[in-house]
Scaffold this motif. Structure first.
Motif, PDB file in Angstrom:
ATOM      1  N   ILE A 155       0.878  -1.180   0.000  1.00 25.63           N
ATOM      2  CA  ILE A 155       0.000   0.000   0.000  1.00 25.63           C
ATOM      3  C   ILE A 155       0.909   1.222   0.000  1.00 25.63           C
ATOM      4  O   ILE A 155       1.692   1.417   0.932  1.00 25.63           O
ATOM      5  CB  ILE A 155      -0.928   0.005   1.224  1.00 25.63           C
ATOM      6  CG1 ILE A 155      -1.866  -1.209   1.165  1.00 25.63           C
ATOM      7  CG2 ILE A 155      -1.733   1.301   1.303  1.00 25.63           C
ATOM      8  CD1 ILE A 155      -2.731  -1.395   2.404  1.00 25.63           C
ATOM      9  N   THR A 156       0.837   1.999  -1.066  1.00 22.44           N
ATOM     10  CA  THR A 156       1.730   3.154  -1.177  1.00 22.44           C
ATOM     11  C   THR A 156       1.080   4.403  -0.606  1.00 22.44           C
ATOM     12  O   THR A 156      -0.125   4.612  -0.743  1.00 22.44           O
ATOM     13  CB  THR A 156       2.134   3.400  -2.638  1.00 22.44           C
ATOM     14  OG1 THR A 156       0.962   3.593  -3.430  1.00 22.44           O
ATOM     15  CG2 THR A 156       2.928   2.231  -3.179  1.00 22.44           C
ATOM     16  N   LEU A 157       1.904   5.225   0.034  1.00 22.78           N
ATOM     17  CA  LEU A 157       1.446   6.456   0.680  1.00 22.78           C
ATOM     18  C   LEU A 157       2.294   7.626   0.202  1.00 22.78           C
ATOM     19  O   LEU A 157       3.491   7.478  -0.036  1.00 22.78           O
ATOM     20  CB  LEU A 157       1.571   6.348   2.202  1.00 22.78           C
ATOM     21  CG  LEU A 157       0.867   5.163   2.880  1.00 22.78           C
ATOM     22  CD1 LEU A 157       1.233   5.118   4.352  1.00 22.78           C
ATOM     23  CD2 LEU A 157      -0.644   5.266   2.715  1.00 22.78           C
ATOM     24  N   ASP A 158       1.676   8.788   0.083  1.00 26.30           N
ATOM     25  CA  ASP A 158       2.416  10.014  -0.198  1.00 26.30           C
ATOM     26  C   ASP A 158       2.918  10.611   1.109  1.00 26.30           C
ATOM     27  O   ASP A 158       2.396  10.306   2.196  1.00 26.30           O
ATOM     28  CB  ASP A 158       1.512  11.039  -0.901  1.00 26.30           C
ATOM     29  CG  ASP A 158       1.112  10.579  -2.294  1.00 26.30           C
ATOM     30  OD1 ASP A 158       1.925   9.895  -2.943  1.00 26.30           O
ATOM     31  OD2 ASP A 158      -0.004  10.908  -2.726  1.00 26.30           O
ATOM     32  N   TYR A 159       3.912  11.479   1.017  1.00 31.50           N
ATOM     33  CA  TYR A 159       4.360  12.193   2.214  1.00 31.50           C
ATOM     34  C   TYR A 159       3.182  12.979   2.785  1.00 31.50           C
ATOM     35  O   TYR A 159       2.416  13.616   2.059  1.00 31.50           O
ATOM     36  CB  TYR A 159       5.481  13.174   1.870  1.00 31.50           C
ATOM     37  CG  TYR A 159       6.778  12.540   1.445  1.00 31.50           C
ATOM     38  CD1 TYR A 159       7.228  11.343   1.991  1.00 31.50           C
ATOM     39  CD2 TYR A 159       7.594  13.158   0.492  1.00 31.50           C
ATOM     40  CE1 TYR A 159       8.430  10.775   1.607  1.00 31.50           C
ATOM     41  CE2 TYR A 159       8.802  12.595   0.100  1.00 31.50           C
ATOM     42  CZ  TYR A 159       9.213  11.406   0.657  1.00 31.50           C
ATOM     43  OH  TYR A 159      10.410  10.852   0.272  1.00 31.50           O
ATOM     44  N   GLY A 160       3.048  12.931   4.109  1.00 34.46           N
ATOM     45  CA  GLY A 160       2.018  13.707   4.782  1.00 34.46           C
ATOM     46  C   GLY A 160       0.655  13.058   4.829  1.00 34.46           C
ATOM     47  O   GLY A 160      -0.276  13.587   5.453  1.00 34.46           O
ATOM     48  N   GLU A 161       0.499  11.899   4.217  1.00 27.55           N
ATOM     49  CA  GLU A 161      -0.792  11.211   4.178  1.00 27.55           C
ATOM     50  C   GLU A 161      -0.948  10.376   5.455  1.00 27.55           C
ATOM     51  O   GLU A 161      -0.157   9.477   5.721  1.00 27.55           O
ATOM     52  CB  GLU A 161      -0.837  10.317   2.940  1.00 27.55           C
ATOM     53  CG  GLU A 161      -2.186   9.761   2.613  1.00 27.55           C
ATOM     54  CD  GLU A 161      -2.176   9.008   1.285  1.00 27.55           C
ATOM     55  OE1 GLU A 161      -3.185   8.361   0.986  1.00 27.55           O
ATOM     56  OE2 GLU A 161      -1.166   9.062   0.553  1.00 27.55           O
ATOM     57  N   VAL A 162      -1.971  10.666   6.241  1.00 26.98           N
ATOM     58  CA  VAL A 162      -2.180   9.996   7.525  1.00 26.98           C
ATOM     59  C   VAL A 162      -3.022   8.740   7.297  1.00 26.98           C
ATOM     60  O   VAL A 162      -4.080   8.801   6.668  1.00 26.98           O
ATOM     61  CB  VAL A 162      -2.883  10.927   8.534  1.00 26.98           C
ATOM     62  CG1 VAL A 162      -3.034  10.236   9.874  1.00 26.98           C
ATOM     63  CG2 VAL A 162      -2.100  12.232   8.681  1.00 26.98           C
ATOM     64  N   THR A 163      -2.545   7.601   7.822  1.00 23.12           N
ATOM     65  CA  THR A 163      -3.190   6.323   7.533  1.00 23.12           C
ATOM     66  C   THR A 163      -3.223   5.425   8.760  1.00 23.12           C
ATOM     67  O   THR A 163      -2.203   5.226   9.421  1.00 23.12           O
ATOM     68  CB  THR A 163      -2.408   5.582   6.421  1.00 23.12           C
ATOM     69  OG1 THR A 163      -2.249   6.424   5.303  1.00 23.12           O
ATOM     70  CG2 THR A 163      -3.129   4.325   6.001  1.00 23.12           C
ATOM     71  N   ASP A 164      -4.378   4.849   9.045  1.00 21.34           N
ATOM     72  CA  ASP A 164      -4.480   3.819  10.080  1.00 21.34           C
ATOM     73  C   ASP A 164      -3.874   2.538   9.539  1.00 21.34           C
ATOM     74  O   ASP A 164      -4.235   2.087   8.443  1.00 21.34           O
ATOM     75  CB  ASP A 164      -5.942   3.560  10.453  1.00 21.34           C
ATOM     76  CG  ASP A 164      -6.583   4.738  11.161  1.00 21.34           C
ATOM     77  OD1 ASP A 164      -5.994   5.225  12.134  1.00 21.34           O
ATOM     78  OD2 ASP A 164      -7.662   5.171  10.726  1.00 21.34           O
ATOM     79  N   ILE A 165      -2.962   1.921  10.292  1.00 20.43           N
ATOM     80  CA  ILE A 165      -2.384   0.656   9.843  1.00 20.43           C
ATOM     81  C   ILE A 165      -2.697  -0.498  10.801  1.00 20.43           C
ATOM     82  O   ILE A 165      -2.401  -1.649  10.489  1.00 20.43           O
ATOM     83  CB  ILE A 165      -0.859   0.773   9.645  1.00 20.43           C
ATOM     84  CG1 ILE A 165      -0.138   1.097  10.950  1.00 20.43           C
ATOM     85  CG2 ILE A 165      -0.537   1.811   8.580  1.00 20.43           C
ATOM     86  CD1 ILE A 165       1.379   0.963  10.860  1.00 20.43           C
ATOM     87  N   SER A 166      -3.279  -0.192  11.940  1.00 17.05           N
ATOM     88  CA  SER A 166      -3.690  -1.221  12.899  1.00 17.05           C
ATOM     89  C   SER A 166      -4.717  -0.566  13.821  1.00 17.05           C
ATOM     90  O   SER A 166      -4.965   0.640  13.726  1.00 17.05           O
ATOM     91  CB  SER A 166      -2.473  -1.726  13.700  1.00 17.05           C
ATOM     92  OG  SER A 166      -2.068  -0.772  14.658  1.00 17.05           O
ATOM     93  N   PRO A 167      -5.336  -1.330  14.716  1.00 19.34           N
ATOM     94  CA  PRO A 167      -6.362  -0.727  15.573  1.00 19.34           C
ATOM     95  C   PRO A 167      -5.890   0.463  16.405  1.00 19.34           C
ATOM     96  O   PRO A 167      -6.687   1.323  16.777  1.00 19.34           O
ATOM     97  CB  PRO A 167      -6.789  -1.890  16.479  1.00 19.34           C
ATOM     98  CG  PRO A 167      -6.489  -3.114  15.700  1.00 19.34           C
ATOM     99  CD  PRO A 167      -5.250  -2.794  14.914  1.00 19.34           C
ATOM    100  N   ASP A 168      -4.573   0.525  16.703  1.00 16.04           N
ATOM    101  CA  ASP A 168      -4.114   1.605  17.582  1.00 16.04           C
ATOM    102  C   ASP A 168      -2.878   2.341  17.070  1.00 16.04           C
ATOM    103  O   ASP A 168      -2.218   3.047  17.821  1.00 16.04           O
ATOM    104  CB  ASP A 168      -3.844   1.057  18.997  1.00 16.04           C
ATOM    105  CG  ASP A 168      -2.714   0.037  19.024  1.00 16.04           C
ATOM    106  OD1 ASP A 168      -2.326  -0.450  17.943  1.00 16.04           O
ATOM    107  OD2 ASP A 168      -2.224  -0.296  20.115  1.00 16.04           O
ATOM    108  N   ILE A 169      -2.537   2.194  15.765  1.00 17.19           N
ATOM    109  CA  ILE A 169      -1.377   2.896  15.223  1.00 17.19           C
ATOM    110  C   ILE A 169      -1.762   3.618  13.941  1.00 17.19           C
ATOM    111  O   ILE A 169      -2.338   3.026  13.022  1.00 17.19           O
ATOM    112  CB  ILE A 169      -0.193   1.943  14.938  1.00 17.19           C
ATOM    113  CG1 ILE A 169       0.304   1.313  16.245  1.00 17.19           C
ATOM    114  CG2 ILE A 169       0.952   2.693  14.261  1.00 17.19           C
ATOM    115  CD1 ILE A 169       1.429   0.321  16.069  1.00 17.19           C
TER     116      ILE A 169
END
Length: 637
Positions: free
Chosen positions: A306-320
């Motif tokens: 899963i690719t992300l751009d700089y500054g893009e906020v993303t949930d990757i687990s229930p608490d991170i």
């Protein structure tokens, strides 16, 4: 639990959308909330609505058309050509029926997007298909082509992965977030095989998974995946900071080992990682030392990335929650900011970073919302590691090249294919274009050409100066006629045997294999030639032995027999081109970090350098510091 959260989100979304929006489905796909509708133009024409929804829900919102609202493929292609200006130079259009996206590849993707996204919104309005816009690389890239084909053919599998991942991420935390800890699994008090495991009560995340290509045996080559804290079945996510093999080279093994989850990184990191991993397998097989994974595991990693751009906020687990920031090291390199729990703790992992502008990239990010713990590299953390400025390094290199060319010699620069090679290409192109060194062929060998092609496909990640040259001045230094691609053994022989002076950039950067070793064997006994080292030479590598003054080197000749090669050529090490921060920059980085961290942990450095940097940070800034060794576990919260 997940269905309850989804129902709640769906209610909130429907309450905010215009009354005439015909929503058919809302579902989780990985970290995103996807809204399917029969009339997507109602939402897409109001860009502020989607942004405000995402901000309020603290989720990424994607709008897609219900299948019933999609125009036929042939009609859609005609509409796209009507809507998009010819100047965009569209090279390919294909349809992803699983996601309802039309993938448009163009030489000038900005014209497909249009001012403030007007053209792409017009495509949605007239066809129903959501445009996914890709750049046609100015230099053809086999790797990008393979990746795009893999993703095109695995759309159904990716959707299943994202749906499963969405359920995991949004299931909610089972336990209070009252602790977090990091286990060092490689790359602590050493350089190579970087890897660490972040554990919270609810999550397990692996940060990097690299190899030590110069290691004498498997025991020191790979991370400690046999650590008691590590379980492949419990792993939620893998984050890759950048594409160098000491940070990404062992990721395919995770999939061989049974991992089914996602890898998070920037798009250039995914592309460059694929290039380097494929080459790693190829070299290992040629040398009769096969790796414990194969090409199919690299393809699995591509499908699961899963690719992300700089500054893009993303949930990757229930608490991170993960945000990637520019690290300034190589194209797409990222500093990982992890927001743990509901503000319980914030961890920043720098990976390799450069806190100085270079010709290629902007300097590393220093501002974060919060940063209680920072894990940072210490490659050049010793008090003696003060490198010359980039400007003086350039001048020293050009002076050496000038002298070599004048005496009719050839210059061999063993160089890392990713980052250092492109930095040198920009410098050489400028000096030669301005007549400051003689115009001679600059031969590009090994993976450098393909890596450069990937750079040309991602100019938005380059420095402001390079972006200005490419976008506003119409001059792309990477496609200059000065550079000549070398493709086979016969071409290499012709280059070496030609009486014409030349500059050769070739992998590998430490002379541990690859075509640079062949050039070295052919050129080393002629005193007119020069060997220039511009990067780190790890202990045990051929480059380090030559750097230390070794004059007789046993290597296989062209007939496969061991022969002593005598080094008559001039050898020179030029510091200042490194993609790593030197001692002064490392200290300055910590000083300027905003906010100032409570704890700094050093990694990716020889033992003395890691300790020296940590103790200096503690003395200078009164920050708690730690210097773990591999298999140590440090509680950070």
């Amino acid at each position: 639990m997940t269905s309850d959260i989804l129902d709640e989100i769906k209610k909130e979304i429907l309450a905010k959308l215009p009354k005439d929006t015909q929503v058919t489905k809302v579902e989780f796909e990985g970290p995103e909330v996807v809204v399917y509708t029969k009339n997507p133009q109602v939402i897409t024409e109001n860009g502020d609505l989607v942004r405000s929804l995402a901000k309020e829900l603290r989720k990424r919102i994607i709008i897609r058309s219900d299948k019933s609202a999609l125009l036929g493929p042939e009609e859609t292609i005609n509409k796209i050509h009507e809507i998009v200006p010819e100047g965009a130079e569209i090279t390919d259009i294909y349809f992803d029926t699983v996601t309802g996206e039309v993938v448009i590849t163009a030489k000038k993707p900005g014209l497909v997007i249009g001012k403030y996204g007007a053209t792409s919104r017009n495509i949605v309005k007239n066809t129903g298909w959501a445009p996914k816009i890709l750049r046609t690389p100015p230099i053809s890239s086999d790797v990008i082509g393979k990746i795009r084909t893999t993703l095109k053919n695995s759309s159904k599998d990716r959707k299943k992965l994202l749906q499963r991942l969405g359920r995991q991420i949004h299931q909610g935390s089972k336990y209070p977030n009252d602790w977090a800890r990091v286990t060092s699994m490689g790359g602590f008090k050493e350089v190579g095989r970087s890897s660490m495991l972040l554990q919270t009560p609810n999550s397990r995340v692996l940060l990097d998974c690299g190899v030590n290509v110069a290691a004498p045996d498997n025991k020191t080559a790979f991370p400690y995946l046999n650590a008691p804290e590590f379980s492949i079945e419990e792993l939620d996510a893998v984050i890759i900071s950048h594409a160098h093999l000491d940070h990404c080279g062992f990721v395919p093994y995770l999939y061989h080992y049974g991992y089914e989850g996602p890898v998070y990184c920037t798009t250039p990191t995914r592309d460059l990682t694929t290039l380097l991993q494929l080459d790693h397998i190829d070299i290992a097989q040629r040398e009769g030392n096969p790796l414990p994974f194969n090409v199919k595991h690299i393809h699995k990693a591509i499908k699961n990335t899963i690719t992300l751009d700089y500054g893009e906020v993303t949930d990757i687990s229930p608490d991170i929650r993960l945000t990637l920031h520019n690290a300034g090291h190589i194209l797409g390199s990222a500093i990982s900011h992890m927001h743990i729990g509901d503000g319980a703790h914030n961890l920043v992992y720098t990976g390799d970073f450069k806190y100085e502008p270079s010709r290629l990239l902007e300097p590393a990010t220093i501002r974060f919302p919060r940063a209680e713990t920072v894990i940072m590299e210490s490659t050049y953390g010793g008090r003696e590691d003060v490198q010359p400025s980039r400007n003086s390094a350039e001048k020293e290199m050009m002076k050496t090249i000038y002298k070599t060319l004048k005496r009719g010699g050839k210059v061999l620069v063993p160089v890392f294919a990713v980052g250092r090679a492109q930095e040198l290409m920009v410098v050489l192109e400028e000096y030669m274009r301005h007549g400051m060194i003689d115009e001679v062929p600059i031969y590009i060998d090994g993976m450098i050409w393909e890596a450069t092609a990937i750079h040309t496909a991602r100019p938005e990640y380059l420095s402001k100066d390079l972006r200005d040259q490419i976008f506003h001045m119409g001059r792309n230094p990477f496609v200059s006629d000065m550079f000549k691609k070398v493709q086979n053994y016969n071409q290499r022989k012709d280059i070496v045997e030609s009486p014409q002076p030349a500059i050769i950039l070739s992998t590998s950067g430490m002379l541990t294999g690859g075509n640079s070793v062949e050039y070295f064997k052919w050129l080393c006994e002629d005193e007119r030639n020069t060997l220039i080292f511009v990067g780190y030479q790890s202990e045990g590598s051929l480059g380090r032995r030559i750097q230390k003054g070794r004059k007789d080197v046993p290597l296989e000749d062209d007939d496969g027999r061991t022969k002593e090669f005598h080094v008559n050529m001039e050898t020179k090490t030029i510091h200042g081109f490194s993609g790593h921060s030197n001692r002064r920059q490392l200290m300055e980085y910590v000083k300027r970090l905003n906010p100032r961290p409570e704890k700094v942990i050093t990694c990716h450095g020889d033992p003395k350098k890691a300790v020296d940097l940590a103790s200096s940070i503690h003395r200078s800034y009164k920050i708690e510091t730690r210097t773990p060794i591999n298999l140590d576990c440090v509680r950070i919260h």
